[in-house]
Scaffold this motif. Structure first.
Motif, short mmCIF file in Angstrom:
data_model
loop_
_atom_site.label_atom_id
_atom_site.label_comp_id
_atom_site.label_asym_id
_atom_site.label_seq_id
_atom_site.Cartn_x
_atom_site.Cartn_y
_atom_site.Cartn_z
N GLY A 263 0.79 -1.22 0.00
CA GLY A 263 0.00 0.00 0.00
C GLY A 263 0.82 1.27 0.00
N TYR A 264 2.12 1.18 -0.29
CA TYR A 264 2.98 2.37 -0.22
C TYR A 264 2.45 3.50 -1.10
CZ TYR A 264 6.93 5.49 -0.90
OH TYR A 264 7.71 6.61 -0.98
N GLU A 265 2.14 3.18 -2.34
CA GLU A 265 1.70 4.22 -3.27
C GLU A 265 0.42 4.89 -2.79
OE1 GLU A 265 0.36 4.78 -7.96
OE2 GLU A 265 1.08 2.83 -7.24
N TYR A 266 -0.50 4.08 -2.28
CA TYR A 266 -1.77 4.61 -1.79
C TYR A 266 -1.54 5.62 -0.67
CZ TYR A 266 -6.10 4.87 0.88
OH TYR A 266 -7.17 5.33 1.58
N PHE A 267 -0.78 5.23 0.35
CA PHE A 267 -0.56 6.10 1.49
C PHE A 267 0.27 7.33 1.12
CE2 PHE A 267 -1.64 2.29 4.03
CZ PHE A 267 -2.59 2.86 4.85
N SER A 268 1.25 7.14 0.25
CA SER A 268 2.06 8.27 -0.19
C SER A 268 1.21 9.30 -0.92
CB SER A 268 3.20 7.78 -1.10
OG SER A 268 3.97 8.88 -1.57
N ASN A 269 0.34 8.83 -1.81
CA ASN A 269 -0.54 9.75 -2.53
C ASN A 269 -1.49 10.48 -1.58
OD1 ASN A 269 0.54 9.14 -5.03
ND2 ASN A 269 -0.95 7.53 -5.47
N MET A 270 -1.98 9.76 -0.58
CA MET A 270 -2.89 10.37 0.38
C MET A 270 -2.17 11.47 1.17
SD MET A 270 -5.41 8.56 3.14
CE MET A 270 -4.11 7.57 3.87
N ALA A 271 -0.92 11.20 1.57
CA ALA A 271 -0.14 12.20 2.30
C ALA A 271 0.15 13.42 1.43
CB ALA A 271 1.17 11.58 2.79
N GLN A 272 0.42 13.18 0.16
CA GLN A 272 0.66 14.29 -0.76
C GLN A 272 -0.60 15.13 -0.94
OE1 GLN A 272 2.81 13.08 -4.45
NE2 GLN A 272 3.18 11.17 -3.35
N ASP A 273 -1.75 14.46 -1.04
CA ASP A 273 -3.01 15.19 -1.16
C ASP A 273 -3.24 16.09 0.06
OD1 ASP A 273 -3.49 13.95 -3.56
OD2 ASP A 273 -4.85 12.44 -2.74
N LEU A 274 -2.92 15.58 1.23
CA LEU A 274 -3.07 16.36 2.45
C LEU A 274 -2.12 17.56 2.45
CD1 LEU A 274 -3.37 13.46 5.04
CD2 LEU A 274 -5.15 15.14 4.53
N ALA A 275 -0.89 17.32 2.00
CA ALA A 275 0.11 18.40 1.97
C ALA A 275 -0.30 19.53 1.04
CB ALA A 275 1.46 17.83 1.55
N ALA A 276 -1.07 19.20 0.01
CA ALA A 276 -1.49 20.21 -0.96
C ALA A 276 -2.60 21.11 -0.43
CB ALA A 276 -1.94 19.53 -2.25
N LEU A 277 -3.27 20.68 0.64
CA LEU A 277 -4.36 21.46 1.21
C LEU A 277 -3.84 22.64 2.02
CD1 LEU A 277 -6.58 18.53 2.56
CD2 LEU A 277 -6.89 19.79 0.41
N SER A 278 -4.75 23.52 2.40
CA SER A 278 -4.38 24.58 3.32
C SER A 278 -4.08 23.95 4.68
CB SER A 278 -5.53 25.58 3.47
OG SER A 278 -6.62 24.98 4.16
N PRO A 279 -3.23 24.56 5.51
CA PRO A 279 -2.91 23.98 6.82
C PRO A 279 -4.16 23.69 7.66
CG PRO A 279 -1.38 25.74 6.33
CD PRO A 279 -2.42 25.77 5.25
#
Length: 459
Positions: free
Chosen positions: A104-120
């Motif tokens: 599941g590395y790709e899944y979790f990495s993408n999810m973390a990146q999506d969160l990072a792209a949001l406002s704080p």
């Protein structure tokens, strides 16, 4: 009676007799056309379905795209090892690997990146409400269990009650990016091999150095807190391994016989440090807790800092904003300007992806709050027998400001760490709590990632 004369029946002429053959022919032609059309439609549909299945099976369509058939539906379970539901409580599909897939590395990495792209603000809200990495509810439940039982839990208790072993396709640690041969070489004492420790300040690093002290021969230990470059620099600098080339590090470590090197004050160089003959380890801590601990250690307890107001101190220490992410992504100087703003969402995604990629290659990723549970990984990967340092409170320069809080021995696991730490929500006013949390939002995401890595390897 004479017979009636026969009269010829007048033949009635059909009106429009020519239409019948025309209609019959049209009917026959229409039936043939319709039948042919239906047969053709079936054949086309079959070809399309076959082609689609071939493309999906060959991996040319991402399973996370709307066109792809779902490969794995997440099930809602009470055990935190299972993946959480999304905000809409809908079932979701993993973006990598179906049943028995590659992880599941790709899944979790993408999810973390999506969160990072949001406002704080939005990212923090999602972390708190959704717990996408399954670590926050685990942390609160662990604290509750330890406090109730008055002891550290067993691994079996954690598996059965708090965090079940996830399936392979639900594991951020799979596929495994670590180089096992390097860990094996270190355990076997191969000449020139050493433990590279990325020391995140006030996150359990001194405990880890003490761990090495208890398990390595004295001659293999640098004299100053596991940082060999203090001697290399003529007692001028310590913990600045980014400033030394790989060739210099390798040569000096082999010549000195040292077997641990701590890098505390500089980023991990993702372009070359993994080329060193080393096994890699680090330890995380909740970002806001870590920041407050540093303020307390340096300023309140008078270790080189004279600022007693946390508001003023934080404004002068923007070098600490998202320090974890900077450490493991090693971005260019001036990266702080990308930490906020929709226009810099891509840069934040890149930082997060790089930081997670770096962490995935570390052999050991610990969490300071859960150090009491790090023994099995330390033994199996490093070959250390004495892991008592993981449950013993160790602080640098203790003579300068001794604390008498009864937590020198960690008998309660994360509960002991909590008792010895300042609680951010209690110490900070609401406005400062919000500001510091938002300034550390990328580190909040990365810490949840690191903690999940630790938990998966624990169970």
């Amino acid at each position: 009676m004479p017979p009636r004369p026969r009269t010829r029946r007048k033949k009635i002429k059909q009106k429009y007799p020519q239409h019948r053959p025309t209609l019959s022919a049209a009917f026959r032609d229409s039936t043939v056309l319709e039948t042919g059309f239906l047969v053709g439609l079936v054949l086309v549909a079959a070809i399309v379905l076959w082609t689609y299945q071939y493309i999906v099976d060959s991996g040319q369509v991402s399973p996370s795209s709307p066109e792809a058939a779902p490969q794995l539906v997440r099930k809602s379970a009470h055990l935190r090892g299972s993946l959480p539901k999304n905000d809409n409580n809908n079932q979701q599909t993993l973006s990598s690997g179906g049943e028995g897939g590659g992880g599941g590395y790709e899944y979790f990495s993408n999810m973390a990146q999506d969160l990072a792209a949001l406002s704080p603000t939005e990212a923090l809200k999602k972390l708190e409400q959704s717990d996408p990495f399954g670590t926050r509810k685990f942390d609160s439940k662990l604290l509750e269990h330890e406090t109730t039982l008055g002891r550290v839990l067993t691994i079996d208790e954690i598996k059965q009650q708090l965090f079940s072993c996830p399936r392979n396709e639900e594991r951020i640690t799979l596929p495994d990016a670590r180089v096992e041969q390097k860990a094996l070489d270190f355990r076997e004492g191969k000449k020139g091999t050493f433990l590279f420790f990325q020391h995140l300040r006030k996150a359990g690093g001194t405990n880890f150095c003490s761990l090495a002290t208890k398990n390595l021969p004295k001659r293999a230990q640098p004299h100053y807190y596991c940082m060999p470059d203090m001697a290399w620099s003529g007692n001028k600098n310590a913990g600045y391994l980014h400033s030394w080339s790989n060739e210099e590090i390798i040569t000096r470590m082999k010549t000195s016989g040292f077997r641990i090197a701590g890098n505390e004050w500089e980023n991990f160089d993702v372009t070359r440090h993994f080329d060193l003959p080393a096994v890699f380890a680090t330890s995380f801590r909740k970002p806001l807790d870590r920041a407050l601990s540093q303020f307390r250690f340096e300023c309140i307890e008078d270790r080189g800092c004279r600022i007693k107001d946390v508001h003023k101190w934080w404004e002068t220490r923007n070098d600490l904003w998202n320090v974890y992410t900077k450490t493991f992504a090693d971005p260019p100087v001036g990266a702080r300007k990308y930490f906020r703003g929709d226009e810099f969402a891509k840069e934040r995604r890149d930082f997060m992806a790089k930081a997670i990629g770096t962490l995935s290659k570390f052999h050991i990723v610990l969490s300071m709050e859960w150090l009491a549970y790090g023994g099995p990984q330390v033994r199996s990967i490093l070959g250390f027998d004495d892991v008592s340092a993981l449950t013993t409170r160790v602080r640098p320069h203790i003579g300068q400001a001794k604390r008498d809080d009864g937590q020198d021995k960690n008998n309660l696991g994360s509960a002991s760490i909590a008792k010895a730490s300042w609680v951010p929500k209690e110490y900070l006013d609401a406005e400062q709590y919000k500001k510091m949390s938002e300034d550390l939002v990328l580190d909040e995401i990365l810490t949840d990632v690191a903690r999940r890595m630790f938990l998966e390897r624990l169970v």
